[in-house]
Scaffold this active site. Structure first.
Site, short mmCIF file in Angstrom:
data_model
loop_
_atom_site.label_atom_id
_atom_site.label_comp_id
_atom_site.label_asym_id
_atom_site.label_seq_id
_atom_site.Cartn_x
_atom_site.Cartn_y
_atom_site.Cartn_z
N LYS A 176 31.48 -14.62 7.47
CA LYS A 176 32.35 -14.35 6.31
C LYS A 176 31.94 -13.05 5.60
O LYS A 176 30.76 -12.73 5.51
CB LYS A 176 32.28 -15.53 5.34
CG LYS A 176 32.87 -16.81 5.96
CD LYS A 176 32.70 -18.01 5.06
CE LYS A 176 31.27 -18.43 4.94
NZ LYS A 176 31.09 -19.68 4.17
N THR A 209 33.88 -18.44 -8.39
CA THR A 209 33.88 -18.53 -6.93
C THR A 209 32.91 -19.59 -6.42
O THR A 209 32.62 -19.66 -5.24
CB THR A 209 33.50 -17.17 -6.30
OG1 THR A 209 32.23 -16.78 -6.85
CG2 THR A 209 34.53 -16.10 -6.59
N GLY A 211 31.58 -22.70 -4.84
CA GLY A 211 32.16 -23.66 -3.89
C GLY A 211 33.12 -23.04 -2.90
O GLY A 211 33.77 -23.75 -2.14
N THR A 212 33.19 -21.70 -2.89
CA THR A 212 34.12 -21.03 -1.97
C THR A 212 33.82 -21.37 -0.51
O THR A 212 34.72 -21.68 0.27
CB THR A 212 34.05 -19.50 -2.17
OG1 THR A 212 34.35 -19.22 -3.54
CG2 THR A 212 35.03 -18.77 -1.29
N GLY A 213 32.53 -21.33 -0.15
CA GLY A 213 32.14 -21.59 1.25
C GLY A 213 32.47 -23.02 1.67
O GLY A 213 33.03 -23.25 2.75
N CYS A 214 32.13 -23.98 0.81
CA CYS A 214 32.41 -25.40 1.09
C CYS A 214 33.91 -25.60 1.27
O CYS A 214 34.37 -26.26 2.20
CB CYS A 214 31.96 -26.30 -0.07
SG CYS A 214 30.26 -26.08 -0.56
#
Ligand code: PXL
Length: 273
Positions: A176, A209, A211-214
């Site tokens: 990412k 932002t 929790g974006t990855g989860c």
């Protein structure tokens, strides 16, 4: 009778509900799949950071997986904060037992404020044991650097690292670009063993932002469960997450890094897409 697809997340709890299991379950609901969870750790957390972590006994993580799988089942699994080697190995054992073909692995390592969400000496188990069982690995650039020992300064570095992780055994790799310096775009690199595919979205400058990855990995899992191919699932999810960041501006939760607006479709009259 309507058939609904099912996704199990194996991850940590975030009491502030911006990341972890709480984000995963919200995303599953928003994307129209039935979500279940096996919790690996409790975090006492808010938008300012993680205050404390209580790790769940690996046998109890296994019990949660058994309870879900023996009754409800799952079309796909998604993993987040796995804490330690024992929990990583339980997940691998149970995936084999329940013949799970696709695991989306978000290799969660360190929280924004520097808490270890994966014990430092568990990196080996992640690399040697879990990466080879992953259908998709979704590292950010910091996790990519730890996994590959390649410094990620630009998209070329991300491409090199994605290929290296593929050769470590992941079937597909999505490095990412959210943390890679670029004024205008967040460019993710997908490598499937054949092609490098660039998936880009406008970079949104925002405090909200967390929790974006989860959320991104959970959305990808939901879209695959619904029958979309991998690249389509990623493109749909990237657009969904970008909008969830944009519409997080509609509310102010906490005084630190706030959560995304994962249900923006429900709260706005005009959906931008
Ligand atoms: O975003 C990574 C992450 C995953 N899971 C839990 C977390 C965090 C970040 O803080 O708390 C439970």
């Amino acid at each position: 009778m309507k058939i609904i697809k099912k996704v199990l997340t194996i991850a940590g709890s975030d009491s502030g509900a911006g990341a972890g299991v709480q984000a995963d379950l919200k995303v599953f609901a928003a994307r129209g799949v039935y979500g279940t969870c096996a919790i690996t750790a409790l975090t006492a957390q808010n938008t300012l950071g993680v205050d404390a972590i209580k790790v769940i006994d690996p046998d109890f993580v296994a019990k949660q997986i058994d309870s879900v799988m023996q009754d409800i089942g799952a079309d796909i699994w998604k993993t987040g904060m796995l804490v330690n080697e024992k929990i990583i190995n339980i997940v691998i054992k149970k995936a084999k037992e329940y013949k799970i073909e696709k695991i989306i692995v978000d290799p969660v390592m360190i929280s924004t404020n520097g808490n270890y969400l994966l014990e430092y000496d568990a990196n080996k188990a992640l690399i040697n044991n879990l990466i080879p069982k992953s259908y998709l690995l979704t590292p950010n650039s910091i996790e990519t650097e730890v996994i590959t020992q390649i410094k990620i300064n630009n998209v070329n570095d991300a491409e090199k690292a994605a290929k290296k992780i593929y050769h470590m055994g992941a079937k597909n790799v999505l490095v990412k670009g959210g943390h890679i310096p670029d004024e205008n775009n967040a460019i993710d690199i997908l490598y499937n063993g054949k092609d490098i595919i660039k998936i880009s979205s406008p970079r949104i400058k925002s405090m909200n932002t967390h929790g974006t990855g989860c959320s991104y990995a959970s959305s990808i899992a939901a879209e695959i469960a619904k029958g979309n191919d991998l690249e389509t699932s990623i493109r749909i999810s990237k657009e969904y997450i970008t909008n969830a960041i944009i519409f997080a501006k509609d509310f102010r939760i906490g005084s630190g890094h706030g959560p995304l607006n994962l249900f923006f479709q429900h709260t706005i009259k005009k959906n931008p897409k």
